[in-house]
Design an enzyme around this catalytic site. Structure first.
Site, PDB file in Angstrom:
ATOM      1  N   PHE A   1       0.938  -1.067  -0.041  1.00 14.55           N
ATOM      2  CA  PHE A   1       0.042   0.382   0.082  1.00 14.55           C
ATOM      3  C   PHE A   1       0.714   1.107  -0.095  1.00 14.55           C
ATOM      4  CE2 PHE A   1       0.821   0.080   4.641  1.00 14.55           C
ATOM      5  CZ  PHE A   1       0.233   1.701   4.730  1.00 14.55           C
ATOM      6  N   LYS A   2       2.149   1.004   0.466  1.00  8.69           N
ATOM      7  CA  LYS A   2       2.498   2.427   0.548  1.00  8.69           C
ATOM      8  C   LYS A   2       3.104   2.858  -0.948  1.00  8.69           C
ATOM      9  CE  LYS A   2       4.502   0.459   4.798  1.00  8.69           C
ATOM     10  NZ  LYS A   2       4.154  -0.939   5.111  1.00  8.69           N
ATOM     11  N   ASP A   3       3.586   1.971  -1.772  1.00  4.77           N
ATOM     12  CA  ASP A   3       3.381   2.616  -3.310  1.00  4.77           C
ATOM     13  C   ASP A   3       2.617   4.313  -3.719  1.00  4.77           C
ATOM     14  OD1 ASP A   3       4.841   0.720  -4.376  1.00  4.77           O
ATOM     15  OD2 ASP A   3       3.278  -0.634  -5.104  1.00  4.77           O
TER      16      ASP A   3
END
Ligand code: PLP
Length: 338
Positions: free
Chosen positions: A110-112
């Site tokens: 999700f850090k993308d």
């Protein structure tokens, strides 16, 4: 111009570009937005925006020393053809509940969502300040941040990145992903210790005299959620998830919803809290922990005791005992008591 103040000295205030360049404040504090309640986000308008437009609308209110053109260029570079879907974070139904899909980015973490944007925000800030130092990103990871940051920063001009990860604290796949990253500006270092040791080392670098000496022409920064440029882009998908529910007639505009957020360094859930301050109709933010449930205990008892056993689990991104962004929440809740 909006000011961001350090959790450890509220008189230390900077603009958003300065906060993003620095990552961590020199006093060791985290730059924190103030008075977001005063910003009016028009939910009705949000219904008609695609992800990029929504990001532009919301981020321009907070990162207000970026011009509209600057922000739009960053957003367009970050979110065009990088994700599996142009919707970036679609919402899907699971049983009676809904899931904001945060896994459609280049590394599936999700850090993308924030990390595809951060290098562009950083470069833009840097260029507009006319700075000529090189940018050196130090980042700690228990897996997800590392590979996502390496992917985002590799081959970015005048920028170097070093990632610290705990030797026995990341999955085999992610260790391989990191150690096989291509790019002429990346370094990956395994540390004998856990994630907290990595993050402590990273923070210590900021005020270590030897590091300062060695890095005279280098601006140190961070790709962890201690960097404002990681935190703020995450606000967008709370609005996006909300608006999706309205558009698909699961709720009516202004109905409140709960978000359940798997939590480690408290960045994601803090972005949810900031979304709530900005007027996203959120009832509860539920902090989900794994066996390292220090945050659950803190929320239930008011006691934060990091002297406890550390467990390595199958969700290493949540294996954290020193949850950095909690400092920002406490700062906000205590009316900015530094
Ligand atoms: C990073 C991460 C978390 C923790 O998020 P924070 O913003 O650090 O609280 C939880 N789950 C996964 C899969 C992650 O990658």
């Amino acid at each position: 111009m909006r000011k961001f103040i350090s959790t450890r000295n509220k008189n230390n205030s900077v603009t958003s570009k300065e906060a993003i360049i620095k990552g961590l404040s020199e006093d060791g504090g985290l730059y924190t937005p103030t008075d977001l309640q005063d910003i009016k986000i028009d939910l009705n308008k949000c219904l008609y925006l695609n992800y990029q437009e929504l990001a532009s609308y919301i981020l321009s209110k907070i990162l207000d020393d970026y011009s509209e053109e600057e922000l739009n260029e960053c957003i367009s570079k970050a979110y065009t053809k990088t994700f599996k879907t142009n919707d970036i974070t679609p919402t899907s139904k699971i049983g009676k509940d809904f899931m904001v899909e945060l896994y459609n980015g280049p590394t599936s973490a999700f850090k993308d969502v924030a990390l595809t944007l951060l290098p562009h925000l950083l470069k833009t800030a840097y260029k507009s300040k006319g700075l000529d130092k090189k940018i050196y990103i130090l980042t700690s990871t228990s897996g997800d941040t590392g590979k996502a940051a390496l992917e985002a920063f590799k081959n970015v001009e005048d920028t170097y990145i070093t990632v610290f990860y705990p030797l026995d604290g990341v999955s085999y796949v992610q260790e391989r992903q990191m150690n096989t990253t291509t790019g002429n500006n990346v370094d990956v270092v395994s540390v004998e210790g856990n994630f907290d040791d990595c993050q402590r080392m990273q923070k210590e670098c900021n005020d270590d005299i030897r590091v300062k000496e060695a890095c005279k022409n280098v601006q140190l920064s961070s790709a962890n959620s201690i960097n404002l440029g990681r935190l703020v882009p995450q606000i967008v998908y709370y609005f996006k998830g909300y608006v999706d529910l309205v558009k698909n007639k699961h709720i009516k505009l202004n109905d409140k919803v709960n978000f359940i957020v798997p939590t480690g360094n408290f960045g994601n859930i803090l972005a949810g809290y900031l979304a709530k301050q900005l007027g996203c109709p959120i009832n509860k933010l539920v902090c989900a922990s794994n066996k390292n449930n220090i945050l659950t205990d803190f929320i239930n008892t008011g006691i934060y005791d990091k002297n406890r056993d550390f467990y390595t689990t199958m969700s290493p991104s949540m294996d954290i005992l020193v949850s950095s962004n909690l400092e920002r929440l406490l700062f906000i809740l205590s009316d900015f008591d530094d």
